[in-house]
Design an enzyme around this catalytic site. Structure first.
Site, short mmCIF file in Angstrom:
data_model
loop_
_atom_site.label_atom_id
_atom_site.label_comp_id
_atom_site.label_asym_id
_atom_site.label_seq_id
_atom_site.Cartn_x
_atom_site.Cartn_y
_atom_site.Cartn_z
N ASP A 142 0.82 -1.21 0.00
CA ASP A 142 0.00 0.00 0.00
C ASP A 142 0.86 1.27 0.00
OD1 ASP A 142 -2.34 1.38 0.04
OD2 ASP A 142 -2.79 1.04 2.15
N HIS B 250 3.23 3.46 -8.87
CA HIS B 250 3.04 2.03 -9.18
C HIS B 250 4.32 1.46 -9.80
CE1 HIS B 250 -1.04 2.39 -8.03
NE2 HIS B 250 -1.46 3.04 -9.10
N LEU C 42 11.88 -20.20 -4.44
CA LEU C 42 10.78 -19.39 -3.92
C LEU C 42 9.58 -19.38 -4.86
CD1 LEU C 42 10.06 -16.88 -1.82
CD2 LEU C 42 10.51 -15.53 -3.85
#
Ligand code: V07
Length: 253
Positions: free
Chosen positions: A34, A51, A145
């Site tokens: 956020d 962004h 991962l």
């Protein structure tokens, strides 16, 4: 792995020098990224700039998480609510998966990272879907991962879909009426993934915003007071150090 971590500690300008090598590394970390818009606003830049900067942070955090031996990193890239944003912003966001993958996929493959997507794929633009599906297929046999992108994801929708599919399978005699937690979990979009051990949310907001409501039932929450584009390796280390200090009892004593 330890060597890489030591290298990071040497390179880090961190002054707190937290040592997380002695304790458990969370297997699954989930992140609500956020504060990208606010980061841009503070600099009088368009929201898209926030962004874009946030996208680069995803790569940085993925790399450190992979080096630390984290098993799964789930990041909330786009929620089912985000369609309500201005059209231009949505269009820009829908280009980010391609840009991320064009820029970083070769390096992720080198690091043995497996890319996954969870969310309602049917609503995504064709160009976005094509790019992410290609990356998922190209990395499906990687054993490092798991980088799991929540893309057009909403947890209530996920739970309702699970209920619908359970009813369907019940009617088709594929399952009996014994609905337990394990069975229910297998109908969620996280399927074979273990529940997150640690949830991180940046930018000071303390809400779940329809993110992994079922899966986060027993997770530790860590709220960072930095905007996502300002989140760095030190913050991740700090979150893990805090996680290690907390006793996790799963409701027992
Ligand atoms: C997005 C950057 C991170 C901050 C939060 C909002 C903006 C990476 C992706 C992505 C998604 C799927 C994929 C590869 C990369 C992404 C969106 C937004 C929509 F396979 N960052 N990022 N997707 N942001």
């Amino acid at each position: 792995m330890l060597k890489l971590l030591k290298n990071w500690m040497v390179k880090s300008k961190s002054t707190n020098n937290l040592d997380i090598k002695g304790g458990p590394i969370p297997h699954h970390i989930a992140i609500i990224m956020d504060g990208n818009g606010r980061w841009a606003k503070k600099r009088a830049l368009p929201r898209s700039a926030g962004h874009h900067e946030g996208m680069k942070v995803v790569k940085k955090v993925t790399k450190l998480a992979s080096q630390l031996g984290v098993g799964v990193l789930t990041v909330y890239a786009f929620s089912t609510e985000n369609w309500k944003r201005p059209k231009d912003e949505v269009n820009y966001l829908m280009k980010l998966p391609e840009e991320f993958l064009n820029t970083f996929l070769p390096e992720l493959i080198e690091e043995n990272v497996q890319v996954r997507i969870m969310g309602d794929k049917s609503q995504l633009p064709e160009h976005t879907l094509k790019a992410v599906e290609k990356a998922v297929i190209e990395t499906q046999h990687n054993t490092g991962l798991i980088l799991n992108f929540a893309l057009n994801y909403g947890s209530r929708y996920e739970i309702l879909q699970a209920v619908e599919n359970i009813i369907k399978d019940y009617k088709n005699n594929e399952i009996d009426g014994n609905i337990n937690e394990e069975l229910f979990s297998n109908y969620l979009m996280t399927q074979d993934l273990k529940d997150p051990d640690l949830l991180i949310r940046t930018s000071g907001e303390m809400r779940l915003s329809n993110f992994m409501l079922w899966q986060l039932a027993y997770s530790e929450f860590w709220f960072a007071d930095v905007l996502w584009p300002d989140f760095n390796e030190d913050h991740l280390i700090e979150a893990i150090a805090e996680y290690q200090k907390r006793g996790r009892r799963f409701g027992g004593i």
